[in-house]
Design a protein around this motif. Structure first.
Motif, PDB file in Angstrom:
ATOM      1  N   VAL A 151       0.877  -1.252  -0.056  1.00 15.62           N
ATOM      2  CA  VAL A 151      -0.027  -0.045  -0.010  1.00 15.62           C
ATOM      3  C   VAL A 151       0.894   1.326  -0.079  1.00 15.62           C
ATOM      4  CG1 VAL A 151      -1.667   1.332   1.304  1.00 15.62           C
ATOM      5  CG2 VAL A 151      -1.791  -1.121   1.194  1.00 15.62           C
ATOM      6  N   GLY A 152       0.706   2.183  -1.020  1.00 15.79           N
ATOM      7  CA  GLY A 152       1.648   3.213  -1.083  1.00 15.79           C
ATOM      8  C   GLY A 152       0.793   4.334  -0.645  1.00 15.79           C
ATOM      9  N   GLY A 153       1.298   5.482  -0.572  1.00 14.99           N
ATOM     10  CA  GLY A 153       0.782   6.820  -0.045  1.00 14.99           C
ATOM     11  C   GLY A 153       0.160   7.474  -1.460  1.00 14.99           C
ATOM     12  N   MET A 154       0.981   8.496  -1.823  1.00 16.12           N
ATOM     13  CA  MET A 154       0.647   9.322  -2.797  1.00 16.12           C
ATOM     14  C   MET A 154       1.161   8.696  -4.106  1.00 16.12           C
ATOM     15  SD  MET A 154       1.353  13.452  -3.567  1.00 16.12           S
ATOM     16  CE  MET A 154       1.062  14.248  -4.957  1.00 16.12           C
ATOM     17  N   ASP A 155       0.705   8.573  -5.243  1.00 19.05           N
ATOM     18  CA  ASP A 155       1.254   7.842  -6.235  1.00 19.05           C
ATOM     19  C   ASP A 155       1.995   8.639  -7.022  1.00 19.05           C
ATOM     20  OD1 ASP A 155       1.525   6.219  -8.467  1.00 19.05           O
ATOM     21  OD2 ASP A 155      -0.577   5.899  -9.344  1.00 19.05           O
ATOM     22  N   ILE A 156       3.359   8.507  -6.707  1.00 18.77           N
ATOM     23  CA  ILE A 156       4.596   9.098  -7.411  1.00 18.77           C
ATOM     24  C   ILE A 156       5.571   8.474  -7.613  1.00 18.77           C
ATOM     25  CG2 ILE A 156       3.863  11.353  -6.271  1.00 18.77           C
ATOM     26  CD1 ILE A 156       5.819  10.869  -4.206  1.00 18.77           C
ATOM     27  N   PRO A 157       6.477   8.694  -8.338  1.00 15.43           N
ATOM     28  CA  PRO A 157       7.486   7.749  -8.889  1.00 15.43           C
ATOM     29  C   PRO A 157       8.498   7.317  -7.611  1.00 15.43           C
ATOM     30  CG  PRO A 157       7.572   9.547 -10.581  1.00 15.43           C
ATOM     31  CD  PRO A 157       6.501   9.840  -9.420  1.00 15.43           C
ATOM     32  N   ALA A 163       7.707   0.214  -4.241  1.00 15.70           N
ATOM     33  CA  ALA A 163       7.075  -0.794  -4.597  1.00 15.70           C
ATOM     34  C   ALA A 163       7.700  -1.724  -5.504  1.00 15.70           C
ATOM     35  CB  ALA A 163       5.718  -0.390  -5.257  1.00 15.70           C
ATOM     36  N   CYS A 164       8.400  -1.267  -6.483  1.00 19.93           N
ATOM     37  CA  CYS A 164       9.118  -2.041  -7.386  1.00 19.93           C
ATOM     38  C   CYS A 164      10.317  -2.784  -6.640  1.00 19.93           C
ATOM     39  CB  CYS A 164       9.867  -0.969  -8.345  1.00 19.93           C
ATOM     40  SG  CYS A 164      10.661  -1.850  -9.643  1.00 19.93           S
ATOM     41  N   GLY A 165      11.125  -2.291  -5.812  1.00 25.43           N
ATOM     42  CA  GLY A 165      12.187  -2.848  -5.062  1.00 25.43           C
ATOM     43  C   GLY A 165      11.381  -4.086  -4.076  1.00 25.43           C
ATOM     44  N   TYR A 166      10.427  -3.690  -3.781  1.00 24.94           N
ATOM     45  CA  TYR A 166       9.636  -4.902  -2.875  1.00 24.94           C
ATOM     46  C   TYR A 166       9.030  -6.126  -3.625  1.00 24.94           C
ATOM     47  CZ  TYR A 166       5.772  -6.792   0.088  1.00 24.94           C
ATOM     48  OH  TYR A 166       4.667  -7.343   0.878  1.00 24.94           O
ATOM     49  N   VAL A 167       8.658  -5.613  -4.869  1.00 24.01           N
ATOM     50  CA  VAL A 167       8.279  -6.690  -5.634  1.00 24.01           C
ATOM     51  C   VAL A 167       9.477  -7.805  -5.847  1.00 24.01           C
ATOM     52  CG1 VAL A 167       7.336  -7.626  -7.905  1.00 24.01           C
ATOM     53  CG2 VAL A 167       6.226  -5.690  -6.597  1.00 24.01           C
ATOM     54  N   GLN A 168      10.777  -6.895  -6.324  1.00 23.44           N
ATOM     55  CA  GLN A 168      11.817  -7.711  -6.803  1.00 23.44           C
ATOM     56  C   GLN A 168      12.402  -8.545  -5.637  1.00 23.44           C
ATOM     57  OE1 GLN A 168      14.779  -5.159  -9.322  1.00 23.44           O
ATOM     58  NE2 GLN A 168      13.434  -3.773  -8.382  1.00 23.44           N
ATOM     59  N   GLY A 169      12.191  -8.136  -4.447  1.00 27.39           N
ATOM     60  CA  GLY A 169      12.632  -9.117  -3.379  1.00 27.39           C
ATOM     61  C   GLY A 169      11.798 -10.053  -3.171  1.00 27.39           C
ATOM     62  N   VAL A 170      10.536  -9.981  -3.213  1.00 27.96           N
ATOM     63  CA  VAL A 170       9.379 -11.041  -2.958  1.00 27.96           C
ATOM     64  C   VAL A 170       9.763 -12.102  -3.992  1.00 27.96           C
ATOM     65  CG1 VAL A 170       7.039 -11.735  -3.448  1.00 27.96           C
ATOM     66  CG2 VAL A 170       7.674  -9.720  -2.230  1.00 27.96           C
ATOM     67  N   LYS A 171      10.017 -11.652  -5.404  1.00 28.59           N
ATOM     68  CA  LYS A 171      10.117 -12.544  -6.537  1.00 28.59           C
ATOM     69  C   LYS A 171      11.615 -13.237  -6.722  1.00 28.59           C
ATOM     70  CE  LYS A 171       6.103 -11.402  -9.009  1.00 28.59           C
ATOM     71  NZ  LYS A 171       5.259 -12.603  -9.436  1.00 28.59           N
ATOM     72  N   ALA A 172      12.357 -12.806  -5.825  1.00 27.61           N
ATOM     73  CA  ALA A 172      13.760 -13.546  -5.628  1.00 27.61           C
ATOM     74  C   ALA A 172      13.460 -14.589  -4.777  1.00 27.61           C
ATOM     75  CB  ALA A 172      14.760 -12.211  -4.905  1.00 27.61           C
ATOM     76  N   VAL A 173      12.654 -14.574  -3.874  1.00 30.38           N
ATOM     77  CA  VAL A 173      12.426 -15.710  -3.116  1.00 30.38           C
ATOM     78  C   VAL A 173      11.544 -16.750  -3.430  1.00 30.38           C
ATOM     79  CG1 VAL A 173      11.373 -16.248  -0.740  1.00 30.38           C
ATOM     80  CG2 VAL A 173      13.130 -14.534  -0.874  1.00 30.38           C
ATOM     81  N   ASN A 174      10.381 -16.249  -4.297  1.00 32.49           N
ATOM     82  CA  ASN A 174       9.305 -17.180  -4.730  1.00 32.49           C
ATOM     83  C   ASN A 174       8.795 -16.251  -6.000  1.00 32.49           C
ATOM     84  OD1 ASN A 174       6.922 -18.433  -5.540  1.00 32.49           O
ATOM     85  ND2 ASN A 174       5.969 -17.992  -3.757  1.00 32.49           N
ATOM     86  N   HIS A 214       3.662  -1.187   3.764  1.00 29.69           N
ATOM     87  CA  HIS A 214       3.168  -0.120   3.404  1.00 29.69           C
ATOM     88  C   HIS A 214       4.309   0.926   3.174  1.00 29.69           C
ATOM     89  CE1 HIS A 214       3.564   3.080   6.629  1.00 29.69           C
ATOM     90  NE2 HIS A 214       3.669   2.147   7.580  1.00 29.69           N
ATOM     91  N   ALA A 215       4.013   2.034   2.401  1.00 28.53           N
ATOM     92  CA  ALA A 215       5.050   3.425   2.432  1.00 28.53           C
ATOM     93  C   ALA A 215       4.058   4.324   2.091  1.00 28.53           C
ATOM     94  CB  ALA A 215       5.963   3.013   0.862  1.00 28.53           C
ATOM     95  N   ALA A 216       3.477   4.802   3.158  1.00 33.49           N
ATOM     96  CA  ALA A 216       2.227   5.773   2.892  1.00 33.49           C
ATOM     97  C   ALA A 216       2.371   6.468   4.098  1.00 33.49           C
ATOM     98  CB  ALA A 216       1.046   4.769   3.014  1.00 33.49           C
ATOM     99  N   GLY A 217       3.451   7.045   4.888  1.00 35.32           N
ATOM    100  CA  GLY A 217       3.165   7.748   5.732  1.00 35.32           C
ATOM    101  C   GLY A 217       2.426   7.601   6.924  1.00 35.32           C
TER     102      GLY A 217
END
Length: 333
Positions: A151-157, A163-174, A214-217
């Motif tokens: 869950v992100g806060g404001m939709d900005i780069p 989010a992208c780093g998180y997905v890469q870490g998840v996919k590296a394991v599974n 989350h990265a949403a303040g």
């Protein structure tokens, strides 16, 4: 006038055997929307300023903005009143900083999460994608359903970078894992909407997520609360949020904004303030993950070993975590 002032300072410095007159600084910190006790990004700034005050005895001024319009107003007011250095944390201060710092070239400024290329501005950014990769690995190792959330806060780069780093870490394991992603909004209000954060989390739980990062303040309070209520695990961000829901927060992705704020103030005090651009990643302990009594029973030694091994490979360049802000894409989804 400037010549006489220079002579006076030179003589005084010599008489005090090199004592720094920067000790007479008047530091100030301006928080972003959400307030200094958001438990996240702003609170990290506050901790850095408080550490400086405790170690030096030097008071600092502060201001908590309530609207975007106050950014430039607060910066200019502090500069006019002789505060130096003036530290702000948040990408949204970029244009205000460019305007005000140019007007006050003799004042030192520092900004976190944005680069402002002026000779009196220190810009500090973080490799959030690296820290997010590590907690993504932990999420995947802990997940029993094979589905995790973000869950992100404001939709900005910048938040897409998390989010992208998180997905890469998840996919590296599974590699077969599913990562559900939602952003809270497109305005600054997205940082301070715990109700919406809870709603998004419950929706992800309904879709099978059993770990949500989350990265949403301030919105993240709602994320962590909803995750705990649903009997799943949350992952905090920026500050150590493990204690917000003890035993229900797997870890927190630490982003050492406190260090950036502290260093700016301390360097100014020591007459060692330098402008320019710096990046803090895992190699500089600028980002990482939190372990304490609140989550020690959730994270096995095997999980820590795996994450530490990945951390070492990131530092060595053997694992390259993609930076979303470098080309507006993410290699995995």
């Amino acid at each position: 006038m400037h010549f006489l002032k220079s002579l006076a300072l030179t003589a005084a410095a010599a008489g005090l055997a090199g004592a720094s007159f920067a000790a007479d600084i008047k530091p100030a910190v301006i928080f972003d929307i959400g307030g200094k006790f958001d438990g996240s990004f702003n609170e990290a700034s506050f901790r850095g300023a408080e550490r400086f005050k405790e170690e030096t005895g030097i008071e600092y001024r502060e201001f908590e903005i309530q609207s975007d319009a106050q950014r430039e107003q607060a910066l200019r007011r502090f500069a006019q009143q002789g505060n130096n250095p003036i530290v702000v944390a948040g990408f949204a201060y970029g244009s205000a900083m460019e305007a005000v710092a140019a007007e006050f070239p003799d004042t030192n400024f520092a900004i976190v999460d944005m680069v402002v290329d002026l000779p009196n501005v220190r810009s500090v950014v973080f490799n959030e994608h690296e820290g997010s990769y590590l907690v993504g690995m932990m999420a995947a190792m802990k997940s029993e359903s094979g589905t995790v959330g973000f869950v992100g806060g404001m939709d900005i780069p910048l938040i897409r970078k998390f989010a992208c780093g998180y997905v890469q870490g998840v996919k590296a394991v599974n590699a077969d894992a599913t990562v559900i992603q939602n952003m809270t909004g497109t305005t600054g209000a997205a940082w301070n909407d715990p109700v919406k954060g809870g709603e998004l989390t419950r929706s992800q739980v309904d879709q099978g997520a059993d770990v949500v990062y989350h990265a949403a303040g301030g919105t993240g309070r709602g994320v962590l609360q909803a995750a705990a209520d649903a009997g799943i695990l949350g992952i905090g961000v920026d500050s150590n949020q493990n204690g917000m829901q003890p035993g229900k927060v797997l870890t927190s992705m630490l982003k050492r904004v406190d260090v950036a704020v502290y260093n700016a103030m301390m360097d100014a005090k020591n007459d060692a303030f330098t402008p320019g651009f710096s990046v803090l990643g895992v190699a500089q302990d600028g980002v990482g993950y939190a372990m304490d009594d609140n989550n020690k029973d959730l994270v096995s030694s095997d999980m820590v070993d795996a994450v530490e091994a990945a951390k070492a490979k990131i530092i060595a360049g053997e694992i390259a975590v993609h930076d979303y802000t470098s080309d507006d894409s993410c290699p995995v989804s």
